[in-house]
Design a protein around this motif. Sequence first.
Motif, short mmCIF file in Angstrom:
data_model
loop_
_atom_site.label_atom_id
_atom_site.label_comp_id
_atom_site.label_asym_id
_atom_site.label_seq_id
_atom_site.Cartn_x
_atom_site.Cartn_y
_atom_site.Cartn_z
N HIS A 1 -23.78 -100.16 -24.09
CA HIS A 1 -22.34 -100.40 -24.11
C HIS A 1 -22.13 -101.79 -24.64
N MET A 2 -21.43 -101.91 -25.74
CA MET A 2 -21.31 -103.23 -26.37
C MET A 2 -19.87 -103.52 -26.76
N PHE A 3 -19.49 -104.77 -26.55
CA PHE A 3 -18.23 -105.25 -27.12
C PHE A 3 -18.52 -106.18 -28.27
N LEU A 4 -17.89 -105.90 -29.40
CA LEU A 4 -18.01 -106.78 -30.55
C LEU A 4 -16.80 -107.71 -30.53
N ALA B 1 -13.87 -108.66 -21.98
CA ALA B 1 -14.98 -107.73 -22.17
C ALA B 1 -15.65 -107.44 -20.83
N ARG B 2 -15.76 -108.47 -20.02
CA ARG B 2 -16.42 -108.32 -18.72
C ARG B 2 -15.68 -107.33 -17.83
N SER B 3 -14.35 -107.42 -17.86
CA SER B 3 -13.56 -106.56 -16.97
C SER B 3 -13.80 -105.08 -17.28
N THR B 4 -14.13 -104.75 -18.54
CA THR B 4 -14.44 -103.35 -18.86
C THR B 4 -15.91 -103.05 -18.57
N LEU B 5 -16.77 -103.99 -18.93
CA LEU B 5 -18.21 -103.71 -18.85
C LEU B 5 -18.70 -103.57 -17.41
N ILE B 6 -18.02 -104.22 -16.43
CA ILE B 6 -18.53 -104.10 -15.07
C ILE B 6 -18.35 -102.69 -14.51
N GLU C 1 -23.53 -105.27 -23.04
CA GLU C 1 -23.79 -106.31 -24.04
C GLU C 1 -22.50 -106.78 -24.71
N MET C 2 -22.55 -108.02 -25.19
CA MET C 2 -21.46 -108.52 -26.04
C MET C 2 -22.08 -109.17 -27.25
#
Lengths: 276, 412
Positions: free
Chosen positions: B78-81, B170-175, B184-185
Amino acid sequence: MNALKDTATVNEDDANLLVLIIDTNPLIWTKSAKSLSLKEALRHLLVFINAHLALKHDNEVAVIASHIGVSKFLYPIPNPSRLSENTDQAVDSNLYQRFKVVNDQVISNMKDLFEDVSTLNSYPDKASSMIAGALSMALCYTNRIMRADEIGHIKPRILIISISPDSPYQYISIMNCIFSAQKLGIPIDVCKVHSEETVFLKQAAHLTGGRYLKLQIPQGFLQFLMITFLPDRFTRNYQCLPGEEKVDFSASCFCHKKMIDIGFLSSIRTVFNLQI
Amino acid sequence: MSKQYKQTEEYIDVDDEIQNTAQQTGYSWEEEYKRSWDVLQEDEDGSLKRTVENLQHRMKRKKLFRDTSTIRRGIIRHMFLIIDLSEAMMEKDLRPSRLELTLSYAEQFILEYFDQNPISQLGIIVTKGGIAEKLTDLTGNPMDNIRVLKNKKNTDTDGEPSLQNSLQMARSTLIHVPAHGSREMLIIMGSLTTCDPGDIYDTIDSLVSENIRVSVVGLAAEVQICKLMCKKTKGTYGVVLNEAHFKDLLFEIIPPPPVSAAQNKAELVIMGFPSSVTDSMPSLCACHSKPTTSGYICARCNSKICDLPTDCPVCELTLVSSPHLARSYHHLFPIDNFVEVPWNSAFATHCFSCQMPFPNPTSTSLGARVAPDTSGRYKCNKCNQYFCIDCDVFVHEVIHNCPGCLATTSSH
């Protein structure tokens, strides 16, 4: 389906490279000898190769044998001098020289392959042939030809004459070949001559935009080859073939090699466990 | 695709080569000055062809060396660009401009990412004017992501970027991502400054505790906070030297990363492998409620879905096709690097897989003043077959199969 996009770039004047992979598993050919023997099939294939070369003066061909335990180039080979000693040099005035060279080399290399029985005897899995190795070699060869041809004039395609059933041990390597062919835009055509359908090669044809044909009437081998596999990539845009059948996309599990619909996938290593 | 592949490989830059090696030792301005033109030596005919060929050879080879040990890799990612859209991105030091190059590389990155990580997800966040904006949520569809990047409205530049805001977003979605997937970001940062509302160190600490890996590609110069952040979160940090290096840095992120020790327990995820169907009469699909004639039937609840991979809208089973899955196998079973063969054992006359004749040892090593460093032969240690440099590169980067091992019996 990706391969379909690339048809727009194919031109009528393009030269074609045909890489022919012949499955030469002698044990299976013997089984099918009643309907179509290897000797007869080879005769048909040589006519087909000649027809391909005759279509355009700059058409190219390469022939690879996928045997039990070994796959080998039959044509072109790097130092053909050794060959000319065995075959008679006499120039047949009624035969186009290039046809003769190709035919002679394919036949004599095939003979060499069959005379070497030691690899055949030592290799344990006699039911299948080294189709993954042959495909990898075919891709390397096409890569070389495409690299040498800077203007993108040569349009390659691969045709597999398959008789042996799938070997589950080759699954990953065949899949790797399929994806690289897809990436390079090379269609893989498959002609299944004998025995039951092959799932892997059917997926190969489907994913790369090639054609899959199960030979129904073995006596008409040449005719099927000519109609289905001779047309180049440009002509295929205008040809309408019977619709594609259902393609089986179910996966085989790593533990029992069974085909499953629902399975478990490990997030780290892909290992399927059997269905609930 | 093949064209692209060709172009990047033909690329050759002597300066780049020197800078790359210097990077490992320290700052390049502390190094002794190297004259890049000394590398180029004419042969007796006054031609540079051979030297250039040798350099090209080395470039190709350098790209090749990679880790071939079998390590655990998380293939569900799972990655945020995160793309910086500050005014600094309008600089023209990269051609045509930082922004345009970033957008075109980002598009290639997305396609390649989904090509190699077929069951992973990606979302895009942009940051400008001190705020962060989410363009797409985590999705498994590359076209969704590319479409928003193509939209000119989304790529206006303005003010300063905010590192902390984008990290938080990004963190708020990735958690909320399930533990079996990686978090990942990837940040593409053109600015040297950031405009943050609070203490960024707190944000970094929370990222570390939640196992989120942050990688940064800097377009200007090294920034301490980025370096620290990447180090703490076990990501990578690189500053681009030129256009080609930018692409290299970006594409290094594409192979799935090794799994960290914290999540090093294998979990099983249930998945369905639907079969494709074609009907003569159209029926409604479950995803868009539109009549279609072809589609896939969910293996658990028999609803019809248009496209794979996806989650079944009815029973929420993850649906993939087996070729999708097979695409990521080669990361799990890498093939060994080929070894270079010295001149004294270069007996093979042609490449095993493409039949290309090798250079002849006697004629070249004696005749030419600039002797070629390499014999042009590379050997697979498993099957003892010889390959040319082009096949070596092709086998390791595209096919991921050793033709020798598959076509001979020696390895079995």
